[in-house]
Design an enzyme around this catalytic site. Sequence first.
Site, PDB file in Angstrom:
ATOM      1  N   ASP A  11       0.855  -1.193   0.000  1.00 21.65           N
ATOM      2  CA  ASP A  11       0.000   0.000   0.000  1.00 21.65           C
ATOM      3  C   ASP A  11       0.888   1.238   0.000  1.00 21.65           C
ATOM      4  O   ASP A  11       1.613   1.493   0.967  1.00 21.65           O
ATOM      5  CB  ASP A  11      -0.903  -0.016   1.239  1.00 21.65           C
ATOM      6  CG  ASP A  11      -2.018   1.014   1.170  1.00 21.65           C
ATOM      7  OD1 ASP A  11      -2.127   1.701   0.134  1.00 21.65           O
ATOM      8  OD2 ASP A  11      -2.772   1.135   2.146  1.00 21.65           O
ATOM      9  N   ASP A 106      -2.735   2.450  -6.155  1.00 23.05           N
ATOM     10  CA  ASP A 106      -1.751   2.529  -5.075  1.00 23.05           C
ATOM     11  C   ASP A 106      -1.700   1.321  -4.152  1.00 23.05           C
ATOM     12  O   ASP A 106      -1.045   1.368  -3.115  1.00 23.05           O
ATOM     13  CB  ASP A 106      -1.982   3.798  -4.254  1.00 23.05           C
ATOM     14  CG  ASP A 106      -3.370   3.866  -3.639  1.00 23.05           C
ATOM     15  OD1 ASP A 106      -4.203   3.015  -3.971  1.00 23.05           O
ATOM     16  OD2 ASP A 106      -3.615   4.783  -2.833  1.00 23.05           O
ATOM     17  N   GLU A 107      -2.378   0.240  -4.488  1.00 24.41           N
ATOM     18  CA  GLU A 107      -2.290  -0.940  -3.624  1.00 24.41           C
ATOM     19  C   GLU A 107      -2.534  -2.218  -4.412  1.00 24.41           C
ATOM     20  O   GLU A 107      -3.225  -2.221  -5.430  1.00 24.41           O
ATOM     21  CB  GLU A 107      -3.250  -0.845  -2.441  1.00 24.41           C
ATOM     22  CG  GLU A 107      -4.705  -0.749  -2.810  1.00 24.41           C
ATOM     23  CD  GLU A 107      -5.614  -0.728  -1.577  1.00 24.41           C
ATOM     24  OE1 GLU A 107      -5.340  -1.468  -0.612  1.00 24.41           O
ATOM     25  OE2 GLU A 107      -6.600   0.021  -1.608  1.00 24.41           O
TER      26      GLU A 107
END
Length: 355
Positions: A11, A106-107
Site C-alpha cells: 500500500d 496505489d495498492e
Amino acid sequence: MNPIRKIIHIDMDCFYAAIEMRDFPELANKPIAVGGDAKRRGVIATCNYAARQFGIRSAMPTAHALKLCRELILRPVRMDVYQKESQYIRSLLTEYTDLIEPLSLDEAYLDVTESTQCQGSATWIAEEIRARIYQTRQLTASAGIAPNKSLAKIASDWHKPNGQMVIRPEDVSAFVLDLPVRKLFGVGPKMEEKLGALNIKTCADLQRYSVEYLLQKFGTMGQRLYELARGIDNRPVNPERIRKSISVEETYPKDLPNSEACLAVLPELMARLEARIQRAGKISGIHNLFVKLKFNDFQQTTIERVMDKLDLIVLRQLIQEGFARRGMPVRLLGIGIKLKQENTYQSVQLPLLDL
C-alpha cells in the site's frame, strides 16, 4: 495438503500527495491535498499526513477542507502522472510473482507462496520491494505479510507510513482476539454500530456467537464475520480480477422518509463516488449509471440507465424513479457506475460536483 499461503499487501503511502511532494520539494512538510477546486464544489482525492492532522480526509468537499486548514495547499489531480508511477511499480512487482491482484493505482495483493526470490521469505520480499520503490521512485510504501488477504491488508496499515508488519500463521489466533471489529473487511461505521449494540467490540466478542446466530442477525455478512473473527479468509489472489462497477452506499440510522430526503444526501454520496473513481485510475469507460434503494421493509430495487459519463441530473431522476416503485422510507441508498468490459482503458472526466 496445500502449503500455508504467503500473502503480501503493498500500500503506497498517500500516493498522489507523495508524488506531488516529490515533484515539488517546496511542498514538503506542508499540508497539501490533491483534489478538485472548491469554487466548483470539488472533493479531496487524497492528502498528506500533515493535512490529516487537521482532520482532512479523502472524499471530503474541498471547501470544508479549506475551512479546517486555511494553509492547505490544493494540488490538481495529475492522473497521467499517477498512472505512470503505478505502472512502474506494478512492473517491479512482477519480478517477484505473477500472482498480483491490483486493487487500485496505489495498492495490490501479491501471493508469493511459490516465489524463490529472497530465499522464499515473504518478509524479505516485502522489505526489498519497499526499498526498491523508494530508491527508484522516492516514494514510500507500507506492507502487510500474512497467510491471507484480509490479515495482510490489516497488517499493512499497522505501521504506516513506511513500515511493515508480519502476522505469522501460528500467531493468527492470538492476534485476532484483541482486534477491533472495525478493522474487519466489510465492517463500516454502521455495521460497527450494530455490533456495538450487541456489545461486540473485538473479534473475541464476536467469537462468542454461533454462525447460525450471525447469519440470522446479519444475513450473508454473518458468515463472513464468523470467519474473519477467526482469521479465516480463503479468497485467492486473483490476477484476472476485472472491475465491473464502482459504487458507494450508505445505511442510514434513521430512514429517509421521502424522495426529497434521498436527494438531500446525494451530494455526499456523489463526492464519495467521485473520490473512489479517481482512486481507481484508468477504467474502461462508463456504460451505465445505477441507483440502489433498500426500503424499510428490506425490499430492494435497483434502477439503471445507459450513460457514458457521471451525470448528477440523471442520478437524481433515477432516485426519484426508484423511490416511486414502492414509495416507502429508505434505509439504504447507493449510487454507482457500471464499466464497459473492453480492453481499451481511459480516464473518466468527472463533473466536479457542480450541484
